[in-house]
Enzyme design. Structure first.
Site, PDB file in Angstrom:
ATOM      1  CE  LYS A   1      -3.888  -1.806   2.750  1.00  0.00           C
ATOM      2  NZ  LYS A   1      -4.950  -1.633   1.751  1.00  0.00           N
ATOM      3  NE  ARG A  45     -10.805  -9.730  -1.729  1.00  0.00           N
ATOM      4  CZ  ARG A  45     -11.098  -8.815  -2.649  1.00  0.00           C
ATOM      5  NH1 ARG A  45     -11.404  -9.188  -3.868  1.00  0.00           N
ATOM      6  NH2 ARG A  45     -11.081  -7.529  -2.346  1.00  0.00           N
TER       7      ARG A  45
HETATM    8  N1  BES Z   1      -7.915  -3.661   4.569  1.00  0.00           N
HETATM    9  C1  BES Z   1      -8.142  -3.283   3.237  1.00  0.00           C
HETATM   10  C2  BES Z   1      -9.449  -2.545   3.027  1.00  0.00           C
HETATM   11  C3  BES Z   1      -9.615  -1.208   3.711  1.00  0.00           C
HETATM   12  C4  BES Z   1      -9.447  -0.045   2.985  1.00  0.00           C
HETATM   13  C5  BES Z   1      -9.991  -1.130   5.026  1.00  0.00           C
HETATM   14  C6  BES Z   1      -9.644   1.170   3.605  1.00  0.00           C
HETATM   15  C7  BES Z   1     -10.173   0.092   5.641  1.00  0.00           C
HETATM   16  C8  BES Z   1     -10.000   1.241   4.919  1.00  0.00           C
HETATM   17  C9  BES Z   1      -8.164  -4.518   2.323  1.00  0.00           C
HETATM   18  O1  BES Z   1      -7.405  -5.601   2.743  1.00  0.00           O
HETATM   19  C10 BES Z   1      -7.645  -4.082   1.004  1.00  0.00           C
HETATM   20  O2  BES Z   1      -6.520  -3.712   0.952  1.00  0.00           O
HETATM   21  N2  BES Z   1      -8.458  -4.131  -0.026  1.00  0.00           N
HETATM   22  C11 BES Z   1      -8.078  -3.740  -1.324  1.00  0.00           C
HETATM   23  C12 BES Z   1      -8.480  -4.847  -2.252  1.00  0.00           C
HETATM   24  C13 BES Z   1      -7.978  -4.700  -3.650  1.00  0.00           C
HETATM   25  C14 BES Z   1      -6.497  -4.869  -3.720  1.00  0.00           C
HETATM   26  C15 BES Z   1      -8.653  -5.773  -4.474  1.00  0.00           C
HETATM   27  C16 BES Z   1      -8.807  -2.451  -1.667  1.00  0.00           C
HETATM   28  O3  BES Z   1      -9.995  -2.351  -1.388  1.00  0.00           O
HETATM   29  O4  BES Z   1      -8.165  -1.550  -2.182  1.00  0.00           O
HETATM   30 ZN    ZN Z   2      -5.371  -5.489   2.088  1.00  0.00          ZN
END
Ligand code: BES
Ligand code: ZN
Ligand code: ZN
Length: 504
Positions: free
Chosen positions: A280, A354
């Site tokens: 990230k 997931r």
């Molecule tokens: N933990 C994150 C989602 C999240 C985003 C929680 C903002 C709280 C605030 C999750 O694991 C994630 O990173 N999701 C990605 C998925 C994508 C790579 C398919 C996302 O939503 O960007």
């Molecule tokens: Zn994530």
């Protein structure tokens, strides 16, 4: 702290809290306050119209029944959430003050509204007031606990009519139990990834189970390997901390002869989400310590049900790991196994929630056979872009369950908004090399394709709901400089289970 119910406003001393809404009741309430305070009604209503979070504090001369009266605006259409917020906000402002007693006035006419009954009105006000004492400085060298409620001998009084004694007692019991659990849950969600590790949360759960009366078993890495929770193990590969997998159970028989339906709860417990090798951006990355908000909601719901001895049967699964970067981390494109024996192509290591939920859902469904299966997860940025910070996304294959959850969201002030689950989105998770992939690679409908991914691991369970709480688990508030825990899901799950207990 002692809480006492009283029926007359005489000689209670301390600070009186009065919740008020605009409208014709406001005038009646102000006249009543004028009578017992001796203040002229025009003075009381000066610059106060009952707007949400509007506050007017009136100081009374010595010898009156209170030293001060705080009028707290509840706005035109008060709800559980807005009342709780208004009282929490005012209570927070009392830090450092030294009132030795506070009396919550449940007597005024503006308490009961068309969408809110007396019990929920009083409960939300008290819940908010109690939460206002929360102190986020968990790791400060010197304790900052300086709310009047933190002092020895503090007295909380609840002023209500004699005819309202039964709902008042219920409201007080619920508000006290709920706020103390919510504050404990704030602590574990606010705790950073180096403190609230999988092992720390497992121990927290074991202790909570022992104290409040529910069963917890914590599977360590060896047991997880033996059970074949391969997706959890895959996410854990880059971590310095071993994973844990918690299984929770609580059951209390209802008096009816009907079979008690078993409710299964699964919570995403990612103690820190770096994104893994699909790393990230660094801005706001520190907030990813809150990626166990789903696990926290499930733990809070178990603790609250046990504390209040709700006659329900619930089972839970919480996969715990962080998602970190290391030479041994899973790489984008890797194919991994899962408890459900399906192979998954990990096209994005940041879609880790997931993966661990897939194992949690499949394990709980297979071994505990719940009649209803609900998971909560801070799952996608997509749901935050869709609904912002005011509602969680609800995905379900069962309309009755969805409606019951939406209603529980309305009464608890933790709102849900239903999202579609059409099979058209299924192609997003089709993989060329494995049974499915964890990310579509598209910048659209991310929360929906995540739900379609989870659906595969529910093995056709007829009554399943997925709550994407990414936007509501953690957020801005006046109670902390940075974002902090909201405790979303505890009251929602509890109120949903109250409805289930009535049907049992
Ligand atoms: N933990 C994150 C989602 C999240 C985003 C929680 C903002 C709280 C605030 C999750 O694991 C994630 O990173 N999701 C990605 C998925 C994508 C790579 C398919 C996302 O939503 O960007
Ligand atoms: Zn994530
Ligand atoms: Zn995550």
């Amino acid at each position: 702290m002692r809480t006492e119910i009283i029926h007359k406003e005489l000689n209670t001393g301390g600070l009186l809290l009065v919740g008020m809404s605009p409208g014709k009741n406001l005038k009646v309430d102000i006249e009543q306050i004028a009578t017992f305070s001796g203040l002229p009604p025009e003075h009381i209503s000066e610059e106060f119209a009952g707007g949400l979070k509007q506050v007017r504090v009136l100081y009374l001369p010595k010898g009156k029944s209170y030293s001060a009266i705080a009028l707290i605006g509840l706005g035109k259409n008060p709800s559980y959430g807005s009342i709780c917020d208004a009282f929490r906000s005012f209570s927070h402002r009392l830090k450092g003050r030294n009132f030795s007693s506070v009396c919550l006035d449940g007597m005024r006419s503006s308490w009961t509204h068309k969408n809110l009954n007396f019990k929920f009105g009083l409960e939300s006000a008290l819940n908010g007031f109690l939460l206002g004492a929360y102190e986020p400085g968990l790791y400060k060298s010197e304790s900052l606990h300086n709310h009047p409620m933190d002092k020895d001998g503090f007295q909380m009084k609840i002023l209500v009519a004699k005819s309202k004694l039964a709902p008042s007692k219920a409201a007080i019991a619920k508000a006290e139990a709920l706020s103390s659990t919510q504050k404990r849950i704030f602590d574990i969600v606010n705790a950073p990834g180096n403190k609230a590790t999988p092992e720390y949360i497992a121990n927290w759960a074991l202790k909570s189970g022992e104290e409040f009366g529910f069963q917890v078993s914590a599977m360590d890495k060896q047991a997880i390997e033996k059970a074949g929770l391969h997706a959890l193990l895959a996410v854990n590969r880059g971590s310095e901390f071993p994973p844990y997998f918690l299984i929770l159970e609580y059951a209390k028989k209802s008096s009816s002869k009907k079979r008690t339906r078993k409710i299964g709860l699964v919570g995403k417990g990612v103690t820190f989400d770096t994104g893994g090798l699909s790393i990230k951006p660094s801005q706001n990355l520190h907030y990813m310590k809150s990626d166990m908000g789903g696990a926290a909601a499930v733990l809070g719901a178990f603790e609250l049900c046990a504390k209040l001895q709700l006659p329900v049967s619930i089972c839970g699964a919480i996969p715990l790991t962080d998602n970190c970067v290391d030479a041994t981390s899973i790489k984008p494109g890797d194919v991994i196994g899962s408890y459900a024996r399906r192979t998954i192509e990990v096209t994005d290591t940041d879609a880790e929630g997931r993966l661990i939920l897939a194992d949690g859902l499949a394990f709980l469904n297979k071994n505990y056979k719940p009649d209803i299966l609900i998971d909560l997860a801070t799952l996608t940025g997509s749901i935050v872009r869709t609904l912002g910070y005011n509602a969680a996304g609800l995905f379900s294959n069962d309309d009755d369950l969805a409606n019951q959850l939406i209603e529980a969201g309305r009464v608890s002030g933790e709102r849900l908004w239903r999202m579609p689950m059409w099979d058209d989105y299924k192609s997003d998770i089709e993989s060329d090399v494995a049974d499915l992939k964890n990310f579509s690679g598209k910048m659209v409908a991310g929360a929906i394709s995540a739900a379609k991914f989870l659906e595969v691991f529910t093995s056709g369970h007829p009554s399943w709901a997925h709550l994407d709480i990414a936007g509501v688990a953690f957020g801005d508030s006046e109670f902390s400089k940075m974002k902090s825990a909201k405790g979303f899901g505890i009251n929602l799950l509890y109120e949903f289970l109250v409805q289930i207990s009535k049907e049992n």
